[in-house]
Design a protein around this motif. Structure first.
Motif, PDB file in Angstrom:
ATOM      1  N   SER A  86      14.068  33.795  -9.234  1.00 15.93           N
ATOM      2  CA  SER A  86      14.466  34.714  -8.248  1.00 15.93           C
ATOM      3  C   SER A  86      13.625  34.787  -7.223  1.00 15.93           C
ATOM      4  N   ARG A 104      21.676  37.009  -5.458  1.00 14.03           N
ATOM      5  CA  ARG A 104      21.937  35.605  -5.586  1.00 14.03           C
ATOM      6  C   ARG A 104      22.786  35.106  -6.663  1.00 14.03           C
ATOM      7  N   LYS A 105      22.332  35.478  -8.021  1.00 11.86           N
ATOM      8  CA  LYS A 105      23.286  34.866  -9.040  1.00 11.86           C
ATOM      9  C   LYS A 105      23.475  36.183  -9.886  1.00 11.86           C
ATOM     10  N   GLY A 106      22.697  36.803 -10.026  1.00 11.83           N
ATOM     11  CA  GLY A 106      22.625  38.010 -11.182  1.00 11.83           C
ATOM     12  C   GLY A 106      22.966  37.714 -12.615  1.00 11.83           C
ATOM     13  N   THR A 149      15.290  45.785  -9.363  1.00  6.13           N
ATOM     14  CA  THR A 149      15.029  46.971  -8.785  1.00  6.13           C
ATOM     15  C   THR A 149      16.181  47.526  -7.926  1.00  6.13           C
ATOM     16  N   THR A 150      16.751  46.406  -7.133  1.00 10.47           N
ATOM     17  CA  THR A 150      18.074  47.124  -6.333  1.00 10.47           C
ATOM     18  C   THR A 150      18.941  47.551  -7.274  1.00 10.47           C
ATOM     19  N   LYS A 204      11.575  41.314  -8.514  1.00 13.29           N
ATOM     20  CA  LYS A 204      12.657  40.436  -8.731  1.00 13.29           C
ATOM     21  C   LYS A 204      13.299  40.827 -10.267  1.00 13.29           C
ATOM     22  N   TYR A 240      16.313  43.654 -18.063  1.00 11.96           N
ATOM     23  CA  TYR A 240      17.406  42.849 -17.261  1.00 11.96           C
ATOM     24  C   TYR A 240      18.528  42.279 -18.046  1.00 11.96           C
ATOM     25  N   CYS A 251      28.475  49.277 -10.338  1.00 12.66           N
ATOM     26  CA  CYS A 251      27.344  48.565 -10.285  1.00 12.66           C
ATOM     27  C   CYS A 251      27.151  47.241 -10.914  1.00 12.66           C
ATOM     28  N   ARG A 270      12.096  41.757 -17.015  1.00 15.53           N
ATOM     29  CA  ARG A 270      13.059  40.911 -16.811  1.00 15.53           C
ATOM     30  C   ARG A 270      12.221  39.102 -17.587  1.00 15.53           C
TER      31      ARG A 270
HETATM   32  P1  A3P Z   1      18.929  36.743  -9.004  1.00 16.98           P
HETATM   33  O1  A3P Z   1      17.838  36.262  -7.529  1.00 16.98           O
HETATM   34  O2  A3P Z   1      18.358  35.978 -10.191  1.00 16.98           O
HETATM   35  O3  A3P Z   1      20.206  36.653  -8.637  1.00 16.98           O
HETATM   36  P2  A3P Z   1      14.999  43.204  -7.274  1.00 16.98           P
HETATM   37  O4  A3P Z   1      15.975  44.043  -6.836  1.00 16.98           O
HETATM   38  O5  A3P Z   1      13.864  43.638  -8.283  1.00 16.98           O
HETATM   39  O6  A3P Z   1      14.350  42.254  -6.029  1.00 16.98           O
HETATM   40  O7  A3P Z   1      15.607  41.951  -8.124  1.00 16.98           O
HETATM   41  C1  A3P Z   1      16.617  40.947  -7.598  1.00 16.98           C
HETATM   42  C2  A3P Z   1      17.315  40.238  -8.757  1.00 16.98           C
HETATM   43  O8  A3P Z   1      18.227  41.314  -9.366  1.00 16.98           O
HETATM   44  C3  A3P Z   1      18.284  39.268  -8.229  1.00 16.98           C
HETATM   45  O9  A3P Z   1      18.515  38.181  -9.171  1.00 16.98           O
HETATM   46  C4  A3P Z   1      19.673  39.931  -8.097  1.00 16.98           C
HETATM   47  O10 A3P Z   1      20.553  39.099  -7.673  1.00 16.98           O
HETATM   48  C5  A3P Z   1      19.876  40.827  -9.246  1.00 16.98           C
HETATM   49  N1  A3P Z   1      20.601  41.989  -9.302  1.00 16.98           N
HETATM   50  C6  A3P Z   1      20.707  42.885  -8.301  1.00 16.98           C
HETATM   51  N2  A3P Z   1      21.891  43.661  -8.661  1.00 16.98           N
HETATM   52  C7  A3P Z   1      22.266  43.109  -9.611  1.00 16.98           C
HETATM   53  C8  A3P Z   1      23.639  43.293 -10.432  1.00 16.98           C
HETATM   54  N3  A3P Z   1      24.375  44.414 -10.221  1.00 16.98           N
HETATM   55  N4  A3P Z   1      23.864  42.735 -11.780  1.00 16.98           N
HETATM   56  C9  A3P Z   1      23.144  41.712 -11.990  1.00 16.98           C
HETATM   57  N5  A3P Z   1      21.683  41.199 -11.193  1.00 16.98           N
HETATM   58  C10 A3P Z   1      21.470  41.909 -10.218  1.00 16.98           C
END
Ligand code: A3P
Length: 286
Positions: free
Chosen positions: A128, A247-249, A46-47, A43, A183, A217, A120
């Motif tokens: 998250s 979710r919120k980012g 990574t994505t 969280k 992050y 991105c 983060r």
């Molecule tokens: P939130 O739940 O706070 O929104 P992981 O990929 O390591 O599982 O992390 C997921 C978290 O990264 C989530 O946080 C997700 O929304 C956030 N995230 C993914 N892409 C993002 C982006 N482009 N900008 C900001 N946050 C991002």
């Protein structure tokens, strides 16, 4: 923690995605000098890195991020799928992992493979993670937010304690081939963070391409990319009606979840466990 998890390296990993064989495969994985690992505690973004890295490596070509799901585009090291998708991939291979430092493949330590380690704010990470546990059926029920905070702080969550993970990757002997990002700096100035990553990987991006990558991105764009927003995963595994994966980012969402007592308890434990470390984080003075 038993039913849904496997024990590995002193912490739990989800049984749905990992097996004893896949973990053995990861330990014995032959790391190449031109491999790139993005490593995170769960969280921590990574994505996001799975979106950014292919764009940097392909000079801004959006085809892979629009046509290949994130987990095959920048595969995970550890899960059962790894062997299927990594086998004969042409170099440079970009991978993601939640492994702490001591659990990387044996050949990693003597290789020249590069690592991008993203950290983060643990409070936002916990928030998250709480929502993610509520929507992902392969993770334990989070309980109340208060109960989840105790689990998070004591490492009764997949991949163990946040503090152990962060300290493991800060105390390595691979200086020079590891880039530390937060992050928070990615949220604050994505373009600058992409530039840091590109420079670390020896890739030159024109100002136009840099702008294009940062735009692509952005959270709002990734949220609508079905190859990246986990909407391809069946609802009984990830139920986005409970909480979307993207979710919120944002940074600081912990303020909407923690009460004063929880904040004091959480901060005291993290501070104590980070005692003696000397790497500053943007959230230290909060
Ligand atoms: P939130 O739940 O706070 O929104 P992981 O990929 O390591 O599982 O992390 C997921 C978290 O990264 C989530 O946080 C997700 O929304 C956030 N995230 C993914 N892409 C993002 C982006 N482009 N900008 C900001 N946050 C991002």
């Amino acid at each position: 923690m038993g039913e849904r998890n496997l024990l590995f390296g002193g912490f739990f990993v989800p049984k749905m995605t990992h097996s004893a064989e896949s973990l053995k495969y990861a330990v014995e994985f032959q790391v190449h000098d031109d491999d790139i690992f993005a490593v995170t505690y769960p969280k921590s973004g990574t994505t996001w890195i799975q979106e950014i890295l292919p764009l940097i490596l392909n000079g801004g070509d959006v085809t892979p991020v629009q046509t290949i799901p994130s987990w095959d585009r920048v595969p995970w090291l550890g899960p059962t799928r790894t062997a299927l998708v990594l086998g004969d991939r042409p170099p440079p291979r970009a991978m993601v992992s939640h492994m702490p430092y001591h659990c990387m493949p044996r050949s990693f330590y003597t290789s020249k493979a590069k690592v991008i380690y993203v950290t983060r704010n643990p409070k936002d990470t916990a928030v998250s993670s709480f929502h993610f546990h509520g929507m992902a059926s392969f993770l334990d029920d989070p309980g109340t937010f208060d109960q989840f905070l105790d689990k998070f702080l004591s490492g009764q969550v997949v991949f163990g304690k946040w503090t152990d993970h962060v300290k493991s990757w800060r105390n390595t002997d691979i200086e020079g081939r590891i880039l530390y990002l937060t992050y928070e700096e990615m949220v604050q100035d994505l373009r600058a963070a992409v530039l840091r990553m590109a420079q670390f990987l020896g890739r030159e991006l024109s100002p136009d391409v840099l702008e294009k990558v940062a735009n692509h991105c952005h959270f709002n764009n990734m949220k609508t990319n079905i190859m990246s927003n986990y909407s391809l995963v069946p609802q009984d595994i990830m139920d986005s009606s409970k909480s979307p994966f993207l979710r919120k980012g944002t940074t600081g969402d912990w303020r909407n979840h923690f009460n004063a007592e929880q904040e004091a308890r959480f901060s005291a434990i993290i501070k104590k466990e980070m005692e003696g470390t000397s790497f500053p984080f943007p959230w230290d003075d909060e």
